[in-house]
Design a protein around this motif. Structure first.
Motif, mmCIF file in Angstrom:
data_model
loop_
_atom_site.group_PDB
_atom_site.id
_atom_site.type_symbol
_atom_site.label_atom_id
_atom_site.label_comp_id
_atom_site.label_asym_id
_atom_site.label_seq_id
_atom_site.Cartn_x
_atom_site.Cartn_y
_atom_site.Cartn_z
ATOM 1 N N ALA A 22 8.063 12.047 22.936
ATOM 2 C CA ALA A 22 8.997 13.095 23.332
ATOM 3 C C ALA A 22 8.869 14.306 22.405
ATOM 4 C CB ALA A 22 10.424 12.558 23.307
ATOM 5 N N ARG A 23 8.675 14.057 21.128
ATOM 6 C CA ARG A 23 8.529 15.163 20.171
ATOM 7 C C ARG A 23 7.248 15.949 20.458
ATOM 8 N NH1 ARG A 23 11.128 16.654 15.581
ATOM 9 N NH2 ARG A 23 12.553 14.977 16.115
ATOM 10 N N TYR A 24 6.146 15.242 20.707
ATOM 11 C CA TYR A 24 4.883 15.919 20.988
ATOM 12 C C TYR A 24 4.994 16.730 22.282
ATOM 13 C CZ TYR A 24 2.022 13.758 17.316
ATOM 14 O OH TYR A 24 1.478 13.406 16.115
ATOM 15 N N GLN A 25 5.586 16.139 23.306
ATOM 16 C CA GLN A 25 5.733 16.861 24.567
ATOM 17 C C GLN A 25 6.606 18.094 24.387
ATOM 18 O OE1 GLN A 25 4.074 16.141 27.442
ATOM 19 N NE2 GLN A 25 4.893 18.125 28.118
ATOM 20 N N THR A 26 7.671 17.956 23.616
ATOM 21 C CA THR A 26 8.544 19.098 23.355
ATOM 22 C C THR A 26 7.795 20.198 22.628
ATOM 23 O OG1 THR A 26 10.549 17.747 23.339
ATOM 24 C CG2 THR A 26 10.642 19.848 22.147
ATOM 25 N N ALA A 27 6.963 19.828 21.667
ATOM 26 C CA ALA A 27 6.192 20.835 20.934
ATOM 27 C C ALA A 27 5.293 21.626 21.882
ATOM 28 C CB ALA A 27 5.359 20.171 19.841
ATOM 29 N N LEU A 28 4.675 20.949 22.847
ATOM 30 C CA LEU A 28 3.835 21.656 23.821
ATOM 31 C C LEU A 28 4.674 22.574 24.704
ATOM 32 C CD1 LEU A 28 1.311 18.897 24.948
ATOM 33 C CD2 LEU A 28 1.011 20.681 23.222
ATOM 34 N N GLU A 29 5.832 22.100 25.115
ATOM 35 C CA GLU A 29 6.712 22.945 25.922
ATOM 36 C C GLU A 29 7.196 24.151 25.116
ATOM 37 O OE1 GLU A 29 9.673 20.143 27.065
ATOM 38 O OE2 GLU A 29 8.374 19.094 28.486
ATOM 39 N N MET A 30 7.473 23.932 23.835
ATOM 40 C CA MET A 30 7.874 25.036 22.969
ATOM 41 C C MET A 30 6.733 26.036 22.796
ATOM 42 S SD MET A 30 10.079 23.241 19.927
ATOM 43 C CE MET A 30 11.843 22.934 20.120
ATOM 44 N N ALA A 31 5.505 25.538 22.666
ATOM 45 C CA ALA A 31 4.362 26.435 22.527
ATOM 46 C C ALA A 31 4.213 27.302 23.774
ATOM 47 C CB ALA A 31 3.090 25.630 22.274
ATOM 48 N N ALA A 32 4.390 26.697 24.951
ATOM 49 C CA ALA A 32 4.311 27.464 26.194
ATOM 50 C C ALA A 32 5.413 28.512 26.257
ATOM 51 C CB ALA A 32 4.396 26.520 27.395
ATOM 52 N N TYR A 33 6.617 28.146 25.847
ATOM 53 C CA TYR A 33 7.741 29.083 25.830
ATOM 54 C C TYR A 33 7.466 30.223 24.842
ATOM 55 C CZ TYR A 33 12.600 30.677 25.209
ATOM 56 O OH TYR A 33 13.746 31.428 25.138
ATOM 57 N N ALA A 34 6.947 29.872 23.669
ATOM 58 C CA ALA A 34 6.608 30.895 22.670
ATOM 59 C C ALA A 34 5.566 31.860 23.219
ATOM 60 C CB ALA A 34 6.100 30.226 21.397
ATOM 61 N N ASP A 35 4.576 31.329 23.915
ATOM 62 C CA ASP A 35 3.526 32.146 24.514
ATOM 63 C C ASP A 35 4.117 33.124 25.531
ATOM 64 O OD1 ASP A 35 0.724 32.759 24.902
ATOM 65 O OD2 ASP A 35 0.811 31.625 26.773
ATOM 66 N N GLU A 36 5.006 32.631 26.359
ATOM 67 C CA GLU A 36 5.628 33.473 27.394
ATOM 68 C C GLU A 36 6.489 34.588 26.798
ATOM 69 O OE1 GLU A 36 7.839 30.639 29.583
ATOM 70 O OE2 GLU A 36 6.072 29.692 30.502
ATOM 71 N N HIS A 37 7.013 34.360 25.591
ATOM 72 C CA HIS A 37 7.933 35.323 24.986
ATOM 73 C C HIS A 37 7.282 36.172 23.899
ATOM 74 C CE1 HIS A 37 10.828 32.826 27.140
ATOM 75 N NE2 HIS A 37 11.665 33.831 27.032
ATOM 76 N N GLY A 38 5.956 36.128 23.785
ATOM 77 C CA GLY A 38 5.258 37.065 22.914
ATOM 78 C C GLY A 38 5.130 36.659 21.462
ATOM 79 N N ILE A 39 5.448 35.413 21.132
ATOM 80 C CA ILE A 39 5.186 34.931 19.776
ATOM 81 C C ILE A 39 3.675 34.827 19.599
ATOM 82 C CG2 ILE A 39 5.463 32.942 18.232
ATOM 83 C CD1 ILE A 39 8.247 32.556 19.523
ATOM 84 N N THR A 40 3.174 35.211 18.444
ATOM 85 C CA THR A 40 1.730 35.414 18.307
ATOM 86 C C THR A 40 0.937 34.164 17.960
ATOM 87 O OG1 THR A 40 2.074 36.109 16.000
ATOM 88 C CG2 THR A 40 1.968 37.836 17.676
ATOM 89 N N ALA A 68 -1.734 24.447 27.526
ATOM 90 C CA ALA A 68 -0.379 24.795 27.973
ATOM 91 C C ALA A 68 -0.079 26.285 27.856
ATOM 92 C CB ALA A 68 0.642 24.003 27.144
ATOM 93 N N THR A 69 -1.005 27.066 27.295
ATOM 94 C CA THR A 69 -0.742 28.471 27.005
ATOM 95 C C THR A 69 -1.891 29.346 27.496
ATOM 96 O OG1 THR A 69 -1.750 28.309 24.800
ATOM 97 C CG2 THR A 69 0.622 27.881 24.957
ATOM 98 N N ARG A 70 -1.692 30.666 27.388
ATOM 99 C CA ARG A 70 -2.720 31.608 27.833
ATOM 100 C C ARG A 70 -3.118 32.632 26.769
ATOM 101 N NH1 ARG A 70 -3.321 28.101 30.453
ATOM 102 N NH2 ARG A 70 -3.094 27.804 32.718
ATOM 103 N N LYS A 71 -2.219 32.957 25.866
ATOM 104 C CA LYS A 71 -2.504 34.056 24.933
ATOM 105 C C LYS A 71 -2.354 33.668 23.465
ATOM 106 C CE LYS A 71 0.681 36.333 27.007
ATOM 107 N NZ LYS A 71 1.721 37.322 27.367
ATOM 108 N N ILE A 72 -1.467 32.764 23.168
ATOM 109 C CA ILE A 72 -1.100 32.494 21.783
ATOM 110 C C ILE A 72 -2.272 31.899 21.004
ATOM 111 C CG2 ILE A 72 -0.241 30.102 22.017
ATOM 112 C CD1 ILE A 72 2.297 31.112 20.463
ATOM 113 N N ALA A 73 -2.407 32.298 19.749
ATOM 114 C CA ALA A 73 -3.425 31.739 18.866
ATOM 115 C C ALA A 73 -2.899 30.446 18.230
ATOM 116 C CB ALA A 73 -3.793 32.734 17.768
ATOM 117 N N VAL A 74 -3.815 29.576 17.846
ATOM 118 C CA VAL A 74 -3.456 28.388 17.070
ATOM 119 C C VAL A 74 -4.198 28.459 15.741
ATOM 120 C CG1 VAL A 74 -3.505 25.880 16.897
ATOM 121 C CG2 VAL A 74 -3.038 26.965 19.106
ATOM 122 N N THR A 75 -3.433 28.459 14.663
ATOM 123 C CA THR A 75 -4.015 28.429 13.324
ATOM 124 C C THR A 75 -3.845 27.029 12.750
ATOM 125 O OG1 THR A 75 -3.561 30.761 12.906
ATOM 126 C CG2 THR A 75 -3.874 29.357 10.985
#
Length: 323
Positions: A22-40, A68-75
């Protein structure tokens, strides 16, 4: 506009597989939400054999984030370089670079926990030489050409899409790390705000006749949590931050310099210290930080509270930063 980062290490003390899933799935959903809202940026990291379930496989996680995302970078900050097979790592990063269209940033350090080396039967005393070999191999491998490796001719395919190669930085807090980066013409990522080490790196660039740049943490790079009532949040969830802070402190000897370093032994001490900060949206904006690092699932934070923090950040902090 400040750099905005959402950090995940997926720590959850005592969790079983269902809770971790559940934690891992939530993290992916959060990453998608962050991507949609312009977090870099999504930031993640690597540690092994930790009882609180610290993420050991940052590239697997990065691949899921890219899906799960389209624009956000992963460091990935940072991998423990000598624990990785150089050829396999070259392949992994090349594939992720292709999948993501160049959104992966890798910081390669050598770590500071001998027990991680012992777990993988890697000689702690040879970590510097192994790191040199790893970095040199990655740069050769990503050309797509044949090269000599441990006495044999090898070739790594596919080639990554980023030219001349995926973004690779050398991390660390020592002069040896700075020299290594300068010798190879790679950018340098000090593990803390260390202007003197940046100056040393620039001197070595001149010495080696190479080019590079520094990505250094700001003098203040707190880990943030956004709440409408910080007093209540500290009372209810401060133990999550303290757990992570105490875990870090147990790993770091006196010569380790890190942007995340706490000497706190109680929640009150941690709050006063300022390494972790729970702020209202208005307080967060008023901080005037160049890098805002949100840590919504820190130390086993309940998922619903992590979501509250991320939504407040996206809906009330980010719009104020762009005004």
């Amino acid at each position: 506009m400040p750099v905005t980062v959402v950090r995940f290490n997926l720590v959850e003390p005592g969790a079983g597989p269902a809770s971790l899933r559940a934690r891992y799935q939530t993290a992916l959903e959060m990453a998608a939400y962050a991507d949609e809202h312009g977090i870099t940026t999504v930031q993640t990291e690597e540690h092994h054999g930790v009882a609180n379930n610290w993420l050991p496989s940052p590239f697997a996680f990065a691949g899921a984030v890219f899906g799960a995302t389209r624009k956000i970078a992963v460091t990935v900050s940072a991998i423990i370089g000598p624990l990785h097979d150089p050829l396999r790592l070259a392949e992994e990063i090349a594939v992720l670079d292709l999948l993501s269209g160049g959104r992966l940033v890798t910081v390669a350090g050598i770590g500071y926990r001998p027990e991680e080396y012992a777990q993988f039967d890697v000689d702690w005393k040879r970590r510097g030489k192994l790191q040199d070999e790893l970095l040199e191999t990655l740069l050769k491998a990503w050309t797509g050409e044949e090269f000599e490796y441990r006495g044999r001719t090898v070739r790594v395919t596919p080639r990554p899409c980023t030219d001349p190669h995926p973004l690779l930085l050398v991390g660390g807090s020592s002069q040896a790390a700075a020299r290594r980066a300068a010798r190879l013409g790679l950018p340098f990522f000090p593990s803390a705000h260390l202007p003197e080490l940046e100056a040393y790196y620039k001197e070595r660039l001149v010495e080696y006749g190479t080019e590079g740049w520094t990505m250094m943490p700001a003098a203040e790079t707190p880990l943030l949590h956004i709440a409408e009532d910080p007093d209540r949040a500290w009372e209810t969830y401060g133990s999550c931050f303290l757990h992570e802070a105490r875990t870090y402190a147990s790993w770091q000897s006196g010569d380790i310099r890190s942007a995340v370093r706490s000497g706190a032994t109680t929640v009150d001490e941690l709050r006063a210290e300022g390494v972790y900060r729970i702020l209202t949206p208005a307080e967060c904006v008023a901080q005037g930080l160049d890098n805002l690092v949100l840590h919504p699932l820190a130390g086993g934070m309940p998922l619903e509270e992590g979501w509250r923090s991320l939504r407040l950040f996206a809906q009330e902090v980010l719009p104020a930063l762009t005004d």
